[in-house]
Design a protein around this motif. Sequence first.
Motif, PDB file in Angstrom:
ATOM      1  N   ALA A 201       1.185 -10.497   4.418  1.00 19.12           N
ATOM      2  CA  ALA A 201       0.036 -11.402   4.542  1.00 19.12           C
ATOM      3  C   ALA A 201      -1.017 -11.058   3.500  1.00 19.12           C
ATOM      4  N   VAL A 202      -1.767 -12.090   3.096  1.00 18.33           N
ATOM      5  CA  VAL A 202      -2.964 -11.893   2.277  1.00 18.33           C
ATOM      6  C   VAL A 202      -4.141 -12.391   3.098  1.00 18.33           C
ATOM      7  N   GLU A 203      -5.109 -11.517   3.310  1.00 20.50           N
ATOM      8  CA  GLU A 203      -6.235 -11.837   4.183  1.00 20.50           C
ATOM      9  C   GLU A 203      -7.538 -11.805   3.389  1.00 20.50           C
ATOM     10  N   ALA A 204      -8.503 -12.621   3.841  1.00 17.49           N
ATOM     11  CA  ALA A 204      -9.832 -12.675   3.235  1.00 17.49           C
ATOM     12  C   ALA A 204     -10.866 -12.414   4.320  1.00 17.49           C
ATOM     13  N   PRO A 205     -11.047 -11.150   4.721  1.00 14.94           N
ATOM     14  CA  PRO A 205     -11.953 -10.851   5.838  1.00 14.94           C
ATOM     15  C   PRO A 205     -13.410 -11.191   5.554  1.00 14.94           C
ATOM     16  N   ASP A 206     -13.816 -11.194   4.289  1.00  9.42           N
ATOM     17  CA  ASP A 206     -15.147 -11.664   3.917  1.00  9.42           C
ATOM     18  C   ASP A 206     -15.084 -12.138   2.469  1.00  9.42           C
ATOM     19  N   PRO A 207     -16.123 -12.818   1.966  1.00 14.05           N
ATOM     20  CA  PRO A 207     -16.026 -13.450   0.639  1.00 14.05           C
ATOM     21  C   PRO A 207     -15.717 -12.505  -0.514  1.00 14.05           C
ATOM     22  N   ARG A 208     -16.016 -11.213  -0.358  1.00 12.50           N
ATOM     23  CA  ARG A 208     -15.788 -10.285  -1.466  1.00 12.50           C
ATOM     24  C   ARG A 208     -14.681  -9.277  -1.201  1.00 12.50           C
ATOM     25  N   ARG A 209     -13.947  -9.448  -0.124  1.00 19.65           N
ATOM     26  CA  ARG A 209     -12.936  -8.449   0.209  1.00 19.65           C
ATOM     27  C   ARG A 209     -11.585  -9.124   0.452  1.00 19.65           C
ATOM     28  N   VAL A 210     -10.559  -8.567  -0.185  1.00 18.44           N
ATOM     29  CA  VAL A 210      -9.193  -9.076  -0.038  1.00 18.44           C
ATOM     30  C   VAL A 210      -8.324  -7.959   0.518  1.00 18.44           C
ATOM     31  N   ARG A 211      -7.510  -8.310   1.490  1.00 23.98           N
ATOM     32  CA  ARG A 211      -6.604  -7.338   2.098  1.00 23.98           C
ATOM     33  C   ARG A 211      -5.173  -7.875   1.991  1.00 23.98           C
ATOM     34  N   ILE A 212      -4.313  -7.111   1.332  1.00 29.68           N
ATOM     35  CA  ILE A 212      -2.910  -7.499   1.168  1.00 29.68           C
ATOM     36  C   ILE A 212      -2.050  -6.538   1.965  1.00 29.68           C
ATOM     37  N   ARG A 213      -1.313  -7.087   2.927  1.00 31.94           N
ATOM     38  CA  ARG A 213      -0.450  -6.271   3.788  1.00 31.94           C
ATOM     39  C   ARG A 213       0.995  -6.374   3.281  1.00 31.94           C
ATOM     40  N   LEU A 214       1.609  -5.223   3.045  1.00 30.80           N
ATOM     41  CA  LEU A 214       2.995  -5.176   2.596  1.00 30.80           C
ATOM     42  C   LEU A 214       3.918  -4.935   3.784  1.00 30.80           C
ATOM     43  N   LYS A 215       5.139  -5.450   3.677  1.00 25.74           N
ATOM     44  CA  LYS A 215       6.115  -5.254   4.755  1.00 25.74           C
ATOM     45  C   LYS A 215       6.644  -3.823   4.767  1.00 25.74           C
ATOM     46  N   GLN A 216       6.672  -3.200   3.585  1.00 23.22           N
ATOM     47  CA  GLN A 216       7.078  -1.805   3.464  1.00 23.22           C
ATOM     48  C   GLN A 216       6.419  -1.237   2.221  1.00 23.22           C
ATOM     49  N   PRO A 217       6.293   0.081   2.131  1.00 25.32           N
ATOM     50  CA  PRO A 217       5.679   0.637   0.924  1.00 25.32           C
ATOM     51  C   PRO A 217       6.417   0.173  -0.329  1.00 25.32           C
ATOM     52  N   TRP A 218       5.654  -0.169  -1.351  1.00 23.33           N
ATOM     53  CA  TRP A 218       6.226  -0.680  -2.589  1.00 23.33           C
ATOM     54  C   TRP A 218       5.422  -0.094  -3.743  1.00 23.33           C
ATOM     55  N   PRO A 219       5.947   0.950  -4.382  1.00 20.80           N
ATOM     56  CA  PRO A 219       5.166   1.640  -5.419  1.00 20.80           C
ATOM     57  C   PRO A 219       4.807   0.771  -6.614  1.00 20.80           C
ATOM     58  N   ASP A 220       5.549  -0.297  -6.852  1.00 20.46           N
ATOM     59  CA  ASP A 220       5.296  -1.152  -8.008  1.00 20.46           C
ATOM     60  C   ASP A 220       4.491  -2.399  -7.671  1.00 20.46           C
ATOM     61  N   PHE A 221       3.947  -2.492  -6.473  1.00 17.30           N
ATOM     62  CA  PHE A 221       3.267  -3.733  -6.108  1.00 17.30           C
ATOM     63  C   PHE A 221       2.156  -4.083  -7.092  1.00 17.30           C
ATOM     64  N   MET A 222       1.279  -3.135  -7.409  1.00 18.87           N
ATOM     65  CA  MET A 222       0.149  -3.460  -8.276  1.00 18.87           C
ATOM     66  C   MET A 222       0.609  -3.815  -9.687  1.00 18.87           C
ATOM     67  N   SER A 223       1.707  -3.225 -10.145  1.00 18.31           N
ATOM     68  CA  SER A 223       2.240  -3.594 -11.462  1.00 18.31           C
ATOM     69  C   SER A 223       2.701  -5.044 -11.469  1.00 18.31           C
ATOM     70  N   PHE A 224       3.437  -5.451 -10.427  1.00 18.27           N
ATOM     71  CA  PHE A 224       3.907  -6.827 -10.355  1.00 18.27           C
ATOM     72  C   PHE A 224       2.742  -7.791 -10.121  1.00 18.27           C
ATOM     73  N   TYR A 225       1.817  -7.410  -9.264  1.00 16.08           N
ATOM     74  CA  TYR A 225       0.731  -8.312  -8.885  1.00 16.08           C
ATOM     75  C   TYR A 225      -0.276  -8.510 -10.014  1.00 16.08           C
ATOM     76  N   THR A 226      -0.582  -7.444 -10.749  1.00 15.32           N
ATOM     77  CA  THR A 226      -1.714  -7.521 -11.669  1.00 15.32           C
ATOM     78  C   THR A 226      -1.355  -7.654 -13.135  1.00 15.32           C
ATOM     79  N   ILE A 227      -0.200  -7.107 -13.579  1.00 12.64           N
ATOM     80  CA  ILE A 227       0.053  -7.119 -15.022  1.00 12.64           C
ATOM     81  C   ILE A 227       1.373  -7.780 -15.414  1.00 12.64           C
ATOM     82  N   ALA A 228       2.385  -7.740 -14.572  1.00 10.57           N
ATOM     83  CA  ALA A 228       3.689  -8.284 -14.957  1.00 10.57           C
ATOM     84  C   ALA A 228       3.835  -9.766 -14.626  1.00 10.57           C
ATOM     85  N   THR A 229       2.963 -10.291 -13.786  1.00  3.56           N
ATOM     86  CA  THR A 229       3.031 -11.697 -13.381  1.00  3.56           C
ATOM     87  C   THR A 229       1.634 -12.317 -13.442  1.00  3.56           C
TER      88      THR A 229
END
Length: 512
Positions: free
Chosen positions: A135-163
């Motif tokens: 899930a991707v949640e927006a608990p307030d206008p300046r805060r984002v919470r991304i819940r992963l189904k399992q630990p994923w060491p490359d998540f930030m690489s895929f999310y921010t720079i590779a895609t």
Amino acid sequence: MRVVRGLVAGTLLLVLIAVPAGLPAAAPADQIVWGVHFALAPTWFDPAETSGIITPFVVLYALHDAMLKPLPGNPMAPALAESWSLSSDGLVVELVLRGGVRFHNGEPVTAEDVKFSFERYRGASARMLKDRVQAVEAPDPRRVRIRLKQPWPDFMSFYTIATGAGWIVPKKYVEKVGEDGFKRAPVGAGPYRFVSFSPGVELVLEAFDQYWRKPPAVKRLVFRAIPDESTRLAALKRGEVDIGYAFFGPLAEQVRRTPGLTLKATLVPTTFWVYFADQWDPKSPWHDRRVRLAANHAIDRQAINQAENLGFARITWSLIPASFDFYWPPPAYAHDPGRARQLLAEAGYPNGFDAGDYFVDAAFVNVAEATVNDLQAVGIRARVRPLERAAFFKGFAEKKLRNLVQGGSGAFGNAATRIEAFVASGGAYVYGSYADIDGLFREQAAELDRKRRESSLHRIQQLMHDKAMFAPIWQLAAMSGVGPRVEEPGIGLVAGYAFFSAPYEDVRLKGR
């Protein structure tokens, strides 16, 4: 190939006699014009359609902004997100948005825009991202919470720079104008705003002075599509463009020798390779590993490097750039035409065979022609089939290009991101895969121990080499030409970013 280049050079000489290089065309004092080597396509205006190659980022770095992105001195610098953190169990990513940032239409950048941008993302690695994010949640206008189904060491690489999943678009505006309307008039949060677009020909942008990082130094950017290399050089010499991308061989040498022009040769994480698209078809010659090995031994990579890249390229024997994390250096393939012919004979092709079309991005047809010449010298008869860049990668992703495909990518990331796109099952440009590689790729994706993960990724690359899945060509040294008006072209400021200018707000003209 050499005859064609000679004709082009002769034609170019006539052009330059008619319009002397020392008399540049008048240019607006606060504008920079880029001569790019590909036709401009609206798909690159939308982060949601980022295709696993570097080209879309030419536009994204100007029009849009990301939660985090590569910037000078930092390969994953805070941008729209001023900070981020990962929970101790590796399952929750929290990102805090920078305060006061607005889109070009005046709307504030909020957590809802971040959530919307992720959910509408449909580009490269979209299935992997969506399958692994709960899930991707927006608990307030300046805060984002991304819940992963399992630990994923490359998540930030895929999310921010590779895609493009972490490059943010305005939810309300997109919903108002629709998907097609957004491509016609894109709105982002980057340092430049959209002005006009002539399909395939020219994109014009103007500075967004409220950009959070700094007001851009140049007020107007123009990207002009000039796919023909000799025409691009002529435009650079006449002062019609200030920066020209992608010069090769004799024309790159002309840039280097022309007074007032500067040749920027930068080793970049853009690798080229030959993809044997039919290797999983038992009826294809490429199904036989010996044939794939023969192709590897046929290619004289050093000669191609000297002729086309002035010797600046690096021969890495892999589609993974040597600078990437988890790169494994494969053994070299000797250039040995005799060995190539022997392997073909052992595979049942003593007289060679008709290999059909060799598909290539038209911007790099010179490399394709040199490679095909080497293949033909040992009996592998192929025909170069150039396609305009957007059509090439669309056909590649839709698995419509058969026989031989000259792959290439300068996308950000690491060994895992490159393997995901081009090697492992389900990747954007993967026609077939091997069970042992797929199993190791699944294992490493969830492995939190760096050493064990590195071991798995190295083993994948060993298997890629052992199976001769590809015929690697080189890691490109990009050669661009810079005109006399430019103080800072921005080329090379962002480590690992192909050969394009970035960040655009740092690009400067002389005396300004």
